[in-house]
Design a protein around this motif. Structure first.
Motif, PDB file in Angstrom:
ATOM      1  N   THR A  65       0.819  -1.214   0.000  1.00 43.48           N
ATOM      2  CA  THR A  65       0.000   0.000   0.000  1.00 43.48           C
ATOM      3  C   THR A  65       0.849   1.259   0.000  1.00 43.48           C
ATOM      4  OG1 THR A  65      -0.024   0.003   2.417  1.00 43.48           O
ATOM      5  CG2 THR A  65      -1.848  -1.123   1.294  1.00 43.48           C
ATOM      6  N   GLY A  66       2.109   1.137   0.437  1.00 41.19           N
ATOM      7  CA  GLY A  66       2.960   2.305   0.599  1.00 41.19           C
ATOM      8  C   GLY A  66       2.859   2.919   1.981  1.00 41.19           C
ATOM      9  N   PHE A  67       2.268   2.209   2.932  1.00 42.58           N
ATOM     10  CA  PHE A  67       2.075   2.792   4.262  1.00 42.58           C
ATOM     11  C   PHE A  67       3.397   3.153   4.937  1.00 42.58           C
ATOM     12  CE2 PHE A  67       2.958  -1.507   5.608  1.00 42.58           C
ATOM     13  CZ  PHE A  67       3.483  -1.381   6.887  1.00 42.58           C
ATOM     14  N   ASP A  68       4.472   2.425   4.603  1.00 46.12           N
ATOM     15  CA  ASP A  68       5.754   2.690   5.255  1.00 46.12           C
ATOM     16  C   ASP A  68       6.779   3.309   4.323  1.00 46.12           C
ATOM     17  OD1 ASP A  68       5.994   0.438   3.683  1.00 46.12           O
ATOM     18  OD2 ASP A  68       7.079  -0.748   5.177  1.00 46.12           O
ATOM     19  N   ALA A  69       6.350   3.793   3.150  1.00 46.76           N
ATOM     20  CA  ALA A  69       7.267   4.463   2.226  1.00 46.76           C
ATOM     21  C   ALA A  69       7.598   5.856   2.750  1.00 46.76           C
ATOM     22  CB  ALA A  69       6.640   4.552   0.835  1.00 46.76           C
ATOM     23  N   PRO A  70       8.728   6.420   2.354  1.00 44.13           N
ATOM     24  CA  PRO A  70       9.080   7.772   2.810  1.00 44.13           C
ATOM     25  C   PRO A  70       8.002   8.777   2.407  1.00 44.13           C
ATOM     26  CG  PRO A  70      10.977   6.698   1.799  1.00 44.13           C
ATOM     27  CD  PRO A  70       9.801   5.817   1.518  1.00 44.13           C
ATOM     28  N   PRO A  71       7.430   9.521   3.349  1.00 47.28           N
ATOM     29  CA  PRO A  71       6.367  10.483   3.018  1.00 47.28           C
ATOM     30  C   PRO A  71       6.848  11.509   1.982  1.00 47.28           C
ATOM     31  CG  PRO A  71       6.498  10.144   5.389  1.00 47.28           C
ATOM     32  CD  PRO A  71       7.692   9.458   4.797  1.00 47.28           C
ATOM     33  N   GLY A  72       5.979  11.819   1.037  1.00 47.05           N
ATOM     34  CA  GLY A  72       6.293  12.805   0.029  1.00 47.05           C
ATOM     35  C   GLY A  72       7.275  12.359  -1.028  1.00 47.05           C
ATOM     36  N   SER A  73       7.663  11.084  -1.004  1.00 46.68           N
ATOM     37  CA  SER A  73       8.681  10.594  -1.945  1.00 46.68           C
ATOM     38  C   SER A  73       8.068  10.181  -3.272  1.00 46.68           C
ATOM     39  CB  SER A  73       9.424   9.396  -1.342  1.00 46.68           C
ATOM     40  OG  SER A  73       8.534   8.290  -1.177  1.00 46.68           O
ATOM     41  N   LEU A  74       8.899  10.176  -4.296  1.00 43.62           N
ATOM     42  CA  LEU A  74       8.481   9.665  -5.591  1.00 43.62           C
ATOM     43  C   LEU A  74       8.143   8.179  -5.480  1.00 43.62           C
ATOM     44  CD1 LEU A  74       8.084  10.051  -8.644  1.00 43.62           C
ATOM     45  CD2 LEU A  74      10.541   9.588  -8.934  1.00 43.62           C
ATOM     46  N   GLU A  75       8.900   7.460  -4.666  1.00 46.12           N
ATOM     47  CA  GLU A  75       8.619   6.035  -4.477  1.00 46.12           C
ATOM     48  C   GLU A  75       7.191   5.818  -3.998  1.00 46.12           C
ATOM     49  OE1 GLU A  75      10.262   2.136  -1.984  1.00 46.12           O
ATOM     50  OE2 GLU A  75      11.317   4.059  -1.846  1.00 46.12           O
ATOM     51  N   LEU A  76       6.756   6.603  -3.032  1.00 46.30           N
ATOM     52  CA  LEU A  76       5.388   6.486  -2.528  1.00 46.30           C
ATOM     53  C   LEU A  76       4.376   6.741  -3.637  1.00 46.30           C
ATOM     54  CD1 LEU A  76       3.209   6.280  -0.343  1.00 46.30           C
ATOM     55  CD2 LEU A  76       3.621   8.705   0.176  1.00 46.30           C
ATOM     56  N   ASP A  77       4.571   7.807  -4.401  1.00 47.05           N
ATOM     57  CA  ASP A  77       3.643   8.120  -5.490  1.00 47.05           C
ATOM     58  C   ASP A  77       3.551   6.976  -6.486  1.00 47.05           C
ATOM     59  OD1 ASP A  77       3.197  10.581  -4.349  1.00 47.05           O
ATOM     60  OD2 ASP A  77       4.559  11.669  -5.680  1.00 47.05           O
ATOM     61  N   LEU A  78       4.691   6.364  -6.792  1.00 48.19           N
ATOM     62  CA  LEU A  78       4.709   5.315  -7.814  1.00 48.19           C
ATOM     63  C   LEU A  78       4.153   4.001  -7.276  1.00 48.19           C
ATOM     64  CD1 LEU A  78       8.107   6.093  -9.578  1.00 48.19           C
ATOM     65  CD2 LEU A  78       5.804   6.906 -10.119  1.00 48.19           C
ATOM     66  N   ILE A  79       4.360   3.718  -5.993  1.00 47.46           N
ATOM     67  CA  ILE A  79       3.729   2.535  -5.394  1.00 47.46           C
ATOM     68  C   ILE A  79       2.212   2.670  -5.459  1.00 47.46           C
ATOM     69  CG2 ILE A  79       3.314   1.310  -3.223  1.00 47.46           C
ATOM     70  CD1 ILE A  79       6.217   1.933  -2.471  1.00 47.46           C
ATOM     71  N   LYS A  80       1.708   3.838  -5.079  1.00 47.50           N
ATOM     72  CA  LYS A  80       0.260   4.044  -5.071  1.00 47.50           C
ATOM     73  C   LYS A  80      -0.311   3.979  -6.481  1.00 47.50           C
ATOM     74  CE  LYS A  80      -1.234   7.227  -2.167  1.00 47.50           C
ATOM     75  NZ  LYS A  80      -1.312   8.507  -1.425  1.00 47.50           N
ATOM     76  N   ALA A  81       0.384   4.595  -7.450  1.00 47.06           N
ATOM     77  CA  ALA A  81      -0.095   4.556  -8.835  1.00 47.06           C
ATOM     78  C   ALA A  81      -0.045   3.142  -9.389  1.00 47.06           C
ATOM     79  CB  ALA A  81       0.744   5.500  -9.698  1.00 47.06           C
ATOM     80  N   GLY A  82       1.041   2.416  -9.084  1.00 49.99           N
ATOM     81  CA  GLY A  82       1.165   1.051  -9.566  1.00 49.99           C
ATOM     82  C   GLY A  82       0.122   0.131  -8.965  1.00 49.99           C
ATOM     83  N   ARG A  83      -0.113   0.277  -7.678  1.00 50.01           N
ATOM     84  CA  ARG A  83      -1.127  -0.547  -7.013  1.00 50.01           C
ATOM     85  C   ARG A  83      -2.509  -0.273  -7.596  1.00 50.01           C
ATOM     86  NH1 ARG A  83      -2.389  -3.021  -2.095  1.00 50.01           N
ATOM     87  NH2 ARG A  83      -4.549  -2.696  -1.473  1.00 50.01           N
ATOM     88  N   GLU A  84      -2.837   1.001  -7.773  1.00 49.34           N
ATOM     89  CA  GLU A  84      -4.156   1.354  -8.305  1.00 49.34           C
ATOM     90  C   GLU A  84      -4.359   0.765  -9.692  1.00 49.34           C
ATOM     91  OE1 GLU A  84      -6.836   5.334  -9.378  1.00 49.34           O
ATOM     92  OE2 GLU A  84      -4.879   5.544  -8.397  1.00 49.34           O
ATOM     93  N   GLU A  85      -3.327   0.844 -10.548  1.00 44.39           N
ATOM     94  CA  GLU A  85      -3.475   0.290 -11.897  1.00 44.39           C
ATOM     95  C   GLU A  85      -3.589  -1.223 -11.847  1.00 44.39           C
ATOM     96  OE1 GLU A  85      -1.577   0.464 -16.407  1.00 44.39           O
ATOM     97  OE2 GLU A  85      -0.652   1.639 -14.804  1.00 44.39           O
ATOM     98  N   TYR A  86      -2.810  -1.869 -10.969  1.00 41.65           N
ATOM     99  CA  TYR A  86      -2.904  -3.327 -10.852  1.00 41.65           C
ATOM    100  C   TYR A  86      -4.315  -3.737 -10.450  1.00 41.65           C
ATOM    101  CZ  TYR A  86      -1.914  -8.134  -9.557  1.00 41.65           C
ATOM    102  OH  TYR A  86      -1.943  -9.509  -9.498  1.00 41.65           O
ATOM    103  N   LEU A  87      -4.876  -3.057  -9.476  1.00 40.40           N
ATOM    104  CA  LEU A  87      -6.224  -3.405  -9.021  1.00 40.40           C
ATOM    105  C   LEU A  87      -7.263  -3.163 -10.102  1.00 40.40           C
ATOM    106  CD1 LEU A  87      -6.121  -1.964  -5.385  1.00 40.40           C
ATOM    107  CD2 LEU A  87      -5.873  -4.349  -6.114  1.00 40.40           C
TER     108      LEU A  87
END
Length: 467
Positions: free
Chosen positions: A60-82
């Motif tokens: 989900t990105g719950f433990d990704a660095p806040p405000g990071s590009l990694e967080l944005d891409l995890i969330k975008a990737g998860r949403e597209e996968y679902l």
């Protein structure tokens, strides 16, 4: 650069280097955008590097660095996968996760972890007492002090997803060039990529080479901007009997260095314990050590006591492309129409589709004229998970070749003639699960060798394939 014979008579819009999960996702996204794409891979098959060994969690990105590009891409990737999953047959095993504190010091960190998760936009979190957490998973040790429930962390099939991405790309006209290690790249308004399989010409290039990301950048002529520092993770896979005791992902309180050892179910009905986090220089060999594996088994039994003495189905080790920074190492060089997606560590499976979206946005800034965007072709690869019907359950399934994993002859033959067929036995295993069960191919390898004769780059030598 020494001249190389052309691998193709045609030039491409974009060459993607590295056929891990990120490379496969990028090819799909670029092909959907109308680009003429080629995927260049030094190995015999996709997922031959870091992507073949992971914990298969859709984060989900719950433990990704806040405000990071990694967080944005995890969330975008998860949403597209679902969004994609139901139409493509990409399974999602809804387990949820528990971040478990086993002492008071760890428990003191849970409030901050939960706050970070909510800051990251993950609202489905709950702080639980040890007793309440055990009520959601009775097999947990009564030593548990407290936990965070992350209800939307789930597990997926980590091999069918990237194969599906590339298969869609191939259906849209993408090419896959195997056994083609990049030797050197030259840009003169167009890229000329010398590989061991010939020269490839393309107007733009995307580096998704994982463990070799920094080396590929250097061979493309770029000054070093990051350094891959391989991080080995050893895993133990327990017998399917363990699955009844581990219905949820059990996460530790992370440290500054690692997310720590996870105990989790797999989509294939086993239980996984691992990974370790061990720095090493070797980018190729990831060995397993008896003492470390015994330590993982002991740790698993401390967390879920019923796992003590549970039979082991397999052990393996993988390498993650960590870098000198705890962040994705993404670089865009518009003047040479090049993008690097480097340092994609343990969240790469979850972020792959998001990374592909990001790569397309960067490439759109190059001003390339592409063909008209295409609709994604419909396809549905065979299901490998235990949560949906499999081929052996059909009344006309025919011969069962691998009895441990119940793999049919029809499934193996279909994989061998598919649009992206396996290039080696590891690839066949990842497409079918043949040889991945309790006996690790002891009973079915001879039959598999017979069925694959002349169809794989390296013939199956009975008993030598365990990766």
């Amino acid at each position: 650069m020494r001249p190389e014979p052309p691998a193709f008579d045609e030039s491409f819009d974009i060459a993607v280097i590295g056929a891990g999960v990120v490379g496969c996702a990028v090819v799909r996204r670029l092909a959907l955008a109308g680009a003429k794409v080629v995927l260049i891979e030094k190995g015999s098959d996709i997922l031959s590097g870091a992507s073949k060994a992971n914990s298969a969690i859709l984060h989900t990105g719950f433990d990704a660095p806040p405000g990071s590009l990694e967080l944005d891409l995890i969330k975008a990737g998860r949403e597209e996968y679902l969004t994609l999953g139901p139409g493509l047959g990409l399974d999602l095993v809804k387990t949820g996760a528990l971040v478990c504190a086993w002492n008071d010091l760890e428990a003191e960190k849970l409030d901050a972890i939960a706050a970070q998760g909510r800051e990251n936009g993950v609202s489905n979190l709950a702080l639980l007492s040890g007793a309440t957490a055990r009520a959601t998973m009775p097999g947990l040790s009564d030593r548990l002090v407290a936990a965070i429930e992350v209800a939307d962390e789930h597990i997926i099939d980590p091999w069918t997803a990237p194969l599906t991405y590339l298969t869609q790309g191939v259906a849209l006209g993408a090419h896959f060039l195997r056994n083609a290690e990049l030797i050197e790249g030259r840009f003169d308004g167009e890229w000329h990529l010398a590989t061991t399989a010939g020269t490839v010409s393309a107007r733009a290039v995307v580096n998704t080479a994982g463990l070799y990301g920094d080396i590929v950048d250097a061979r493309l002529g770029f000054s070093p901007e990051f350094e891959i520092r391989p991080r080995k993770g050893q895993f133990v896979v327990l017998d399917k009997a363990a699955y009844a005791h581990v219905p949820r992902i059990v996460l530790p309180v992370p440290t500054e260095i690692t997310k720590g050892v996870v105990v989790c179910p797999t989509a294939f009905g086993n239980v996984l314990i691992g990974p370790t986090a061990e720095e090493q220089e070797d980018r190729v060999r990831a060995t397993v050590e008896t003492a470390t594996l015994e330590g993982l088994l002991a740790r698993g039994a401390q967390i879920v006591p019923a796992l003590a003495g549970m039979p082991v189905t397999a052990v393996y080790a993988g390498l993650r492309p960590a870098s000198e920074a705890k962040a994705y190492r993404i670089f865009c060089r518009p003047e040479k129409r090049a993008v690097t997606l480097g340092g994609i560590r343990s969240t790469g499976l979850s972020a792959a589709l998001g990374l592909a979206q990001h790569a397309l946005k960067l490439i759109e800034g190059f001003g390339l004229s592409l063909s008209q965007a295409s609709d994604a072709p419909e396809l549905r690869l065979p299901n490998l998970t235990e949560t949906c019907p499999r081929d052996w359950q059909a009344p006309d399934h025919g011969e069962i070749v691998c009895h441990c994993e119940m793999v049919t002859r029809r499934e193996i033959e279909a994989a061998l003639i598919s649009p992206v067929p396996p290039g080696d036995f590891g690839g066949l295993r990842r497409r079918t699960r043949a040889g991945m069960g309790r006996c690790q191919g002891f009973y079915c390898n001879a039959r598999l060798a017979e069925m694959t004769r002349g169809k794989l780059r390296e013939p199956l030598a009975i008993g030598n394939e365990r990766s």
